[in-house]
Motif scaffolding. Structure first.
Motif, PDB file in Angstrom:
ATOM      1  N   MET A  99       1.062  -1.324  -0.020  1.00 32.51           N
ATOM      2  CA  MET A  99       0.021   0.147  -0.033  1.00 32.51           C
ATOM      3  C   MET A  99       0.746   1.142   0.172  1.00 32.51           C
ATOM      4  O   MET A  99       0.667   2.179  -0.729  1.00 32.51           O
ATOM      5  CB  MET A  99      -0.980   0.037   0.965  1.00 32.51           C
ATOM      6  CG  MET A  99      -2.013  -1.170   1.061  1.00 32.51           C
ATOM      7  SD  MET A  99      -3.168  -1.230   2.394  1.00 32.51           S
ATOM      8  CE  MET A  99      -3.757  -3.027   2.345  1.00 32.51           C
ATOM      9  N   LEU A 100       1.792   1.254   0.771  1.00 36.51           N
ATOM     10  CA  LEU A 100       2.979   2.445   0.749  1.00 36.51           C
ATOM     11  C   LEU A 100       3.590   2.528  -0.622  1.00 36.51           C
ATOM     12  O   LEU A 100       3.560   3.646  -1.198  1.00 36.51           O
ATOM     13  CB  LEU A 100       4.216   2.036   1.726  1.00 36.51           C
ATOM     14  CG  LEU A 100       4.886   3.081   1.732  1.00 36.51           C
ATOM     15  CD1 LEU A 100       4.679   4.607   2.280  1.00 36.51           C
ATOM     16  CD2 LEU A 100       6.230   2.831   2.891  1.00 36.51           C
ATOM     17  N   ALA A 101       3.847   1.549  -1.233  1.00 33.42           N
ATOM     18  CA  ALA A 101       4.423   1.753  -2.630  1.00 33.42           C
ATOM     19  C   ALA A 101       3.405   2.239  -3.617  1.00 33.42           C
ATOM     20  O   ALA A 101       3.873   3.141  -4.229  1.00 33.42           O
ATOM     21  CB  ALA A 101       5.066   0.332  -3.185  1.00 33.42           C
ATOM     22  N   ILE A 102       2.161   1.881  -3.428  1.00 31.19           N
ATOM     23  CA  ILE A 102       1.176   2.420  -4.381  1.00 31.19           C
ATOM     24  C   ILE A 102       0.937   3.822  -3.895  1.00 31.19           C
ATOM     25  O   ILE A 102       0.759   4.568  -4.971  1.00 31.19           O
ATOM     26  CB  ILE A 102      -0.228   1.490  -4.321  1.00 31.19           C
ATOM     27  CG1 ILE A 102       0.394   0.066  -4.780  1.00 31.19           C
ATOM     28  CG2 ILE A 102      -1.331   2.348  -5.208  1.00 31.19           C
ATOM     29  CD1 ILE A 102      -1.131  -0.912  -4.558  1.00 31.19           C
ATOM     30  N   GLY A 103       0.959   3.983  -2.571  1.00 30.85           N
ATOM     31  CA  GLY A 103       0.542   5.515  -2.116  1.00 30.85           C
ATOM     32  C   GLY A 103       1.720   6.333  -2.651  1.00 30.85           C
ATOM     33  O   GLY A 103       1.458   7.501  -2.989  1.00 30.85           O
ATOM     34  N   ARG A 104       2.996   5.846  -2.546  1.00 28.90           N
ATOM     35  CA  ARG A 104       3.941   6.630  -3.313  1.00 28.90           C
ATOM     36  C   ARG A 104       3.924   7.042  -4.447  1.00 28.90           C
ATOM     37  O   ARG A 104       4.210   8.164  -5.026  1.00 28.90           O
ATOM     38  CB  ARG A 104       5.522   6.098  -3.006  1.00 28.90           C
ATOM     39  CG  ARG A 104       6.587   6.835  -3.201  1.00 28.90           C
ATOM     40  CD  ARG A 104       7.787   5.836  -2.798  1.00 28.90           C
ATOM     41  NE  ARG A 104       7.815   4.595  -3.583  1.00 28.90           N
ATOM     42  CZ  ARG A 104       8.668   3.772  -3.126  1.00 28.90           C
ATOM     43  NH1 ARG A 104       9.668   3.846  -2.060  1.00 28.90           N
ATOM     44  NH2 ARG A 104       8.765   2.241  -3.845  1.00 28.90           N
ATOM     45  N   GLY A 105       3.458   6.046  -5.215  1.00 26.41           N
ATOM     46  CA  GLY A 105       3.129   6.303  -6.913  1.00 26.41           C
ATOM     47  C   GLY A 105       1.984   7.503  -6.868  1.00 26.41           C
ATOM     48  O   GLY A 105       2.011   8.223  -7.904  1.00 26.41           O
ATOM     49  N   LEU A 106       1.146   7.421  -6.031  1.00 26.78           N
ATOM     50  CA  LEU A 106      -0.033   8.186  -6.199  1.00 26.78           C
ATOM     51  C   LEU A 106       0.206   9.558  -5.699  1.00 26.78           C
ATOM     52  O   LEU A 106      -0.254  10.616  -6.151  1.00 26.78           O
ATOM     53  CB  LEU A 106      -1.239   7.862  -5.290  1.00 26.78           C
ATOM     54  CG  LEU A 106      -1.913   6.477  -5.871  1.00 26.78           C
ATOM     55  CD1 LEU A 106      -3.019   6.038  -4.956  1.00 26.78           C
ATOM     56  CD2 LEU A 106      -2.397   6.557  -7.314  1.00 26.78           C
ATOM     57  N   MET A 107       1.470   9.878  -5.035  1.00 25.93           N
ATOM     58  CA  MET A 107       1.945  11.012  -4.760  1.00 25.93           C
ATOM     59  C   MET A 107       1.974  12.081  -5.669  1.00 25.93           C
ATOM     60  O   MET A 107       2.068  13.309  -5.581  1.00 25.93           O
ATOM     61  CB  MET A 107       3.053  10.922  -3.653  1.00 25.93           C
ATOM     62  CG  MET A 107       2.670  10.649  -2.408  1.00 25.93           C
ATOM     63  SD  MET A 107       2.021  11.878  -1.189  1.00 25.93           S
ATOM     64  CE  MET A 107       2.892  13.046  -1.132  1.00 25.93           C
ATOM     65  N   ALA A 108       2.541  11.385  -6.928  1.00 29.58           N
ATOM     66  CA  ALA A 108       2.958  12.433  -8.098  1.00 29.58           C
ATOM     67  C   ALA A 108       1.462  12.649  -8.752  1.00 29.58           C
ATOM     68  O   ALA A 108       1.665  13.468  -9.719  1.00 29.58           O
ATOM     69  CB  ALA A 108       3.919  11.732  -8.877  1.00 29.58           C
TER      70      ALA A 108
END
Ligand SMILES: Nc1ncnc2c1ncn2[C@@H]1O[C@H](COP(=O)(O)OP(=O)(O)OP(=O)(O)O)[C@@H](O)[C@H]1O
Ligand SMILES: [Mg+2]
Length: 251
Positions: free
Chosen positions: A159-168
């Protein structure tokens, strides 16, 4: 399953890949594949180990090691990108969540998320708004924001990895094998999140070995076998196809 019109050629093709070939040294990983993703669509590429799934995503996102060995055309939002650097591609709005998550275990959850925010680095208010949006989608990350990412479970790290992608605030999300190494219950949770992103209209290209999960959230699917696309179609039709069921769904 998202409730959006399936593509019949009318929707704009956000990503178009034509006759893509990629080599690692003398070894051919992709042998002339072509596919497309329309705006708002979730497309999955299913295939077994070594089929070329990760290579496909790496090529689209422009990882440096592959740039020289790529031939064919990749068009994103009307622009040719197959020779562009990963930075420029990221700035165009493509976010890549790589295989194996790659979170920084010693950094906090929030610092890991902030690494994904480089597109808006100078606008702290925009970054904070993105953080809040990600925390809303992943409340567990908000609860654990100050802890080292290494303390999170495998599913939480995904979820963190996906969240990091969504930050952009990406226009297009590339997801590489989000199920990897997760227990079945966590796999379902992660795919529920992907289904939620899809329902919100995020355009997604997902590569996955767990075909039944991928077909559950996708609009369309392609099958990749040893660097060649051997089939494709509507995700629900693919899930019902006897050959796909036998080869990829364990039926
Ligand atoms: N850095 C590399 N150097 C040499 N060969 C590579 C490299 N990366 C991948 N390959 C080879 O290219 C082919 C495609 O690999 P790729 O990682 O794209 O497969 P995949 O479909 O993602 O597999 P998996 O499901 O195991 O992740 C494989 O034969 C693999 O061994
Ligand atoms: Mg892979």
């Amino acid at each position: 399953m998202s409730v959006r019109p399936s593509t019949n050629g009318k929707q704009e093709k956000l990503l178009k890949v034509e006759d893509l070939r990629v080599f690692y040294g003398a070894a051919r990983a992709l042998d002339g594949i072509s596919f497309h993703v329309a705006e708002g669509e979730v497309v999955t590429i299913i295939g077994s180990n070594g089929a070329g799934k990760s290579t496909t995503l790496k090529t689209v996102s422009g990882v440096p090691e592959l740039l020289k060995s790529v031939s064919g055309h990749i068009t994103f939002a009307g622009e040719r990108i197959e020779k562009r650097s990963s930075h420029r591609i990221a700035r165009m709005g493509i976010a890549h969540v790589p295989e194996g998550r790659r979170v920084f275990a010693g950094s906090t959850v929030e610092d890991n998320l902030l690494l994904g925010a480089y597109r808006r680095r100078r606008l702290r208010s925009a970054v904070n708004a993105d953080l809040e949006r990600v925390y809303e989608r992943f409340p567990v990350l908000k609860e654990r924001r100050g802890q080292p990412a290494g303390y999170l479970s495998g599913g939480e790290q995904q979820m963190l990895a996906i969240g990091r992608g969504l930050m952009a605030s990406p226009r297009f999300l590339l997801l590489d094998e989000p199920s990897l190494g997760l227990a079945p219950l966590l796999v379902s949770q992660v795919f529920d999140i992907i289904a939620g992103l899809a329902a919100d209209g995020t355009t997604i290209l997902l590569v996955e070995q767990l075909a039944h999960q991928a077909l559950r959230v996708a609009d369309r699917a392609y099958v990749l076998e040893a660097g060649v696309i051997s089939g494709g179609g509507d995700a629900s039709a693919m899930a019902a196809d006897p050959h796909i069921r036998e080869a990829y769904l364990g039926a």
